[in-house]
Design a protein around this motif. Structure first.
Motif, PDB file in Angstrom:
ATOM      1  N   ILE A   1       0.833  -1.206   0.000  1.00  0.00           N
ATOM      2  CA  ILE A   1       0.000   0.000   0.000  1.00  0.00           C
ATOM      3  C   ILE A   1       0.868   1.257   0.000  1.00  0.00           C
ATOM      4  O   ILE A   1       0.565   2.249  -0.676  1.00  0.00           O
ATOM      5  N   SER A   2       1.976   1.217   0.756  1.00  0.00           N
ATOM      6  CA  SER A   2       2.853   2.395   0.823  1.00  0.00           C
ATOM      7  C   SER A   2       3.463   2.726  -0.529  1.00  0.00           C
ATOM      8  O   SER A   2       3.801   3.877  -0.812  1.00  0.00           O
TER       9      SER A   2
ATOM     10  N   LYS B   1      -4.118   4.507  -2.284  1.00  0.00           N
ATOM     11  CA  LYS B   1      -3.802   4.769  -0.870  1.00  0.00           C
ATOM     12  C   LYS B   1      -4.926   5.560  -0.211  1.00  0.00           C
ATOM     13  O   LYS B   1      -5.322   5.273   0.927  1.00  0.00           O
TER      14      LYS B   1
ATOM     15  N   THR C   1      -1.295   6.794  -5.512  1.00  0.00           N
ATOM     16  CA  THR C   1      -1.786   7.716  -4.472  1.00  0.00           C
ATOM     17  C   THR C   1      -3.288   7.578  -4.262  1.00  0.00           C
ATOM     18  O   THR C   1      -3.776   7.584  -3.120  1.00  0.00           O
TER      19      THR C   1
ATOM     20  N   ASP D   1      -7.172   4.500   2.983  1.00  0.00           N
ATOM     21  CA  ASP D   1      -7.187   5.344   4.184  1.00  0.00           C
ATOM     22  C   ASP D   1      -8.606   5.750   4.572  1.00  0.00           C
ATOM     23  O   ASP D   1      -8.922   5.909   5.750  1.00  0.00           O
TER      24      ASP D   1
END
Length: 442
Positions: free
Chosen positions: A377-378, A385, A382, A389
């Motif tokens: 995921i990191s 992600k 974007t 989140d």
């Protein structure tokens, strides 16, 4: 306009004895029989075609604003009201008393709440001394009214809603409470509908809806699933033992295979193909203790090849009208398409806000090899992600793995979305019983 289906959201404040209920019923065009009753002990929501009104208990006396009352008010009016209507007692409240009440609301909800406050003198009192006193050195002058005609003229005006600042209470706690009250409200409505029309479907929404928490407990068992005439629990009208697990996502992400893994059976058609195998919503059931779990496989709602996308969305919503619903938003490891970049927003446009009850489910977890999901995921896009989140949880399925522990762990994450009631206990017990079980992955 945000709020309940684009309706104007109004929160009624006032001391005990102030005619908040009467003003609320006047706005909603209700009577004491189908509207607010006097001097409520709990925050209560009633809405009609135009307005969603929340009547609150007395928050101004010493010791009269426990956290639960405030959180319930914020949850029912989330993310904030368009109007805060402060109803005063004409013959008892001085200008100084009213100013103290306004300051008290600022202390609780944030100083910007004064931008949306209307002060109401219900019995035609002289508004000028009060308005002059309260608006000294005030950046945003308060509106002070003394008759219902003026109030009705003010309500339709285009208004921005006041958004709570969460300085004193976390947004997460408020959202959790909102979900609990929403499910109780749904259960209450289903109970009333069942008593009126036993054996019928619960698809038709009443034009007037009421929501409160008769138990007054934070995140307690759903209390609306009983006989509305006797107040006693009625198993036949109790839909609080149904859990919907809704699989959402694009074609070829592994929604159907994931459903089969949960069910330990090949119930949903699936296969390696470039076209959508799932053409319509399909429901399969499993039993976990006293809880009926409905696994709902859905087509890709935004696929151009879908013949009746609106009907498929409506079918999904209709299925989820009974019971509690959680969502699995399915992505395939190593694949993130242009259509998936906005998928959460598009889903919430048609289903309403679901992110707090959504678990992002990654399929083909074996493709991670030695990489952890956190590392994946990191390093991900974007927008992927951001979706992760936003959502309440995440999980990984390895499609070639036959260890049912991955389903047990998923259910453990779903358990955290649920209020602390019999359903959550059923899932917890089931998880203990199924440790080490094998499954057929399809």
């Amino acid at each position: 306009m945000t709020g309940y289906g684009g309706k104007l959201t109004i929160v009624l404040f006032g001391k005990k004895g102030a005619p908040k209920s009467s003003i609320g019923n006047l706005i909603l065009q209700k009577t004491d029989r189908d509207g607010f009753t006097h001097d409520t002990e709990l925050s209560e929501l009633i809405e009609n075609e135009l307005y969603a009104a929340i009547n609150t208990p007395d928050m101004f006396g010493e010791g009269n604003n426990p956290d639960q009352q405030i959180i319930d008010c914020m949850a029912l009016s989330y993310p904030g009201p368009h109007i805060s209507l402060l109803v005063i007692q004409d013959r008892h409240d001085t200008s100084e008393d009213v100013e103290q009440q306004i300051e008290h609301l600022r202390d609780i909800f944030g100083e910007n709440i004064t931008e949306n406050i209307i002060v109401m003198l219900p019995h035609g009192g002289d508004i000028f001394p009060l308005a002059s006193y309260c608006n000294q050195n005030r950046k945003y002058p308060l509106e002070v009214l003394n008759n219902s005609n003026d109030l009705h003229k003010k309500l339709p005006m285009d208004r921005k809603f006041f958004k709570y600042t969460y300085e004193n209470y976390s947004e997460g706690v408020v959202l959790k409470r909102k979900e609990t009250l929403s499910e109780k409200r749904k259960a209450q409505k289903m109970s009333i509908d069942y008593d009126r029309h036993p054996g019928t479907q619960f698809g038709d929404a009443s034009k007037t809806h009421r929501s409160s928490d008769p138990g007054g407990s934070q995140d307690g068992p759903a209390s609306g699933s009983g006989n509305s005439k006797t107040g006693k629990l009625n198993h036949e009208s109790d839909h609080s033992n149904i859990l919907n697990i809704v699989l959402l996502g694009e074609t070829r992400t592994g929604k159907s295979s994931s459903g089969n893994t949960i069910l330990r059976n090949k119930c949903f058609p699936s296969g390696a193909t470039s076209v959508s195998v799932t053409k319509m919503c399909q429901v399969e059931n499993m039993k976990i203790g006293g809880t009926e779990v409905r696994v709902i496989d859905t087509p890709d709602f935004f696929n151009d090849d879908l013949k009746q996308p609106c009907k498929d969305v409506e079918d999904c919503i209709k299925i989820c009208q009974t019971g509690l619903s959680v969502y699995l938003l399915v992505f395939q490891i190593g694949r993130f398409t242009a259509g998936e970049r906005e998928i959460l927003k598009k889903l919430e446009d048609v289903l309403g806000r679901i992110r707090e009850r959504t678990c992002v489910l990654f399929t083909r977890g074996e493709d991670l090899k030695d990489m952890s999901i956190e590392t994946f995921i990191s390093k991900a896009d974007t927008q992927l992600k951001e979706i992760v989140d936003c959502c309440g949880s995440r999980h990984v399925f390895k499609n070639t793995k036959t260890d049912y522990q991955q389903v047990v762990e998923l259910m453990g994450k779903i358990f955290h979305f649920l209020p602390n009631n019999q359903m959550s206990r059923d899932l917890k017990d089931w998880g203990k019983q199924n440790k080490g079980q094998r499954c057929t992955v399809s």
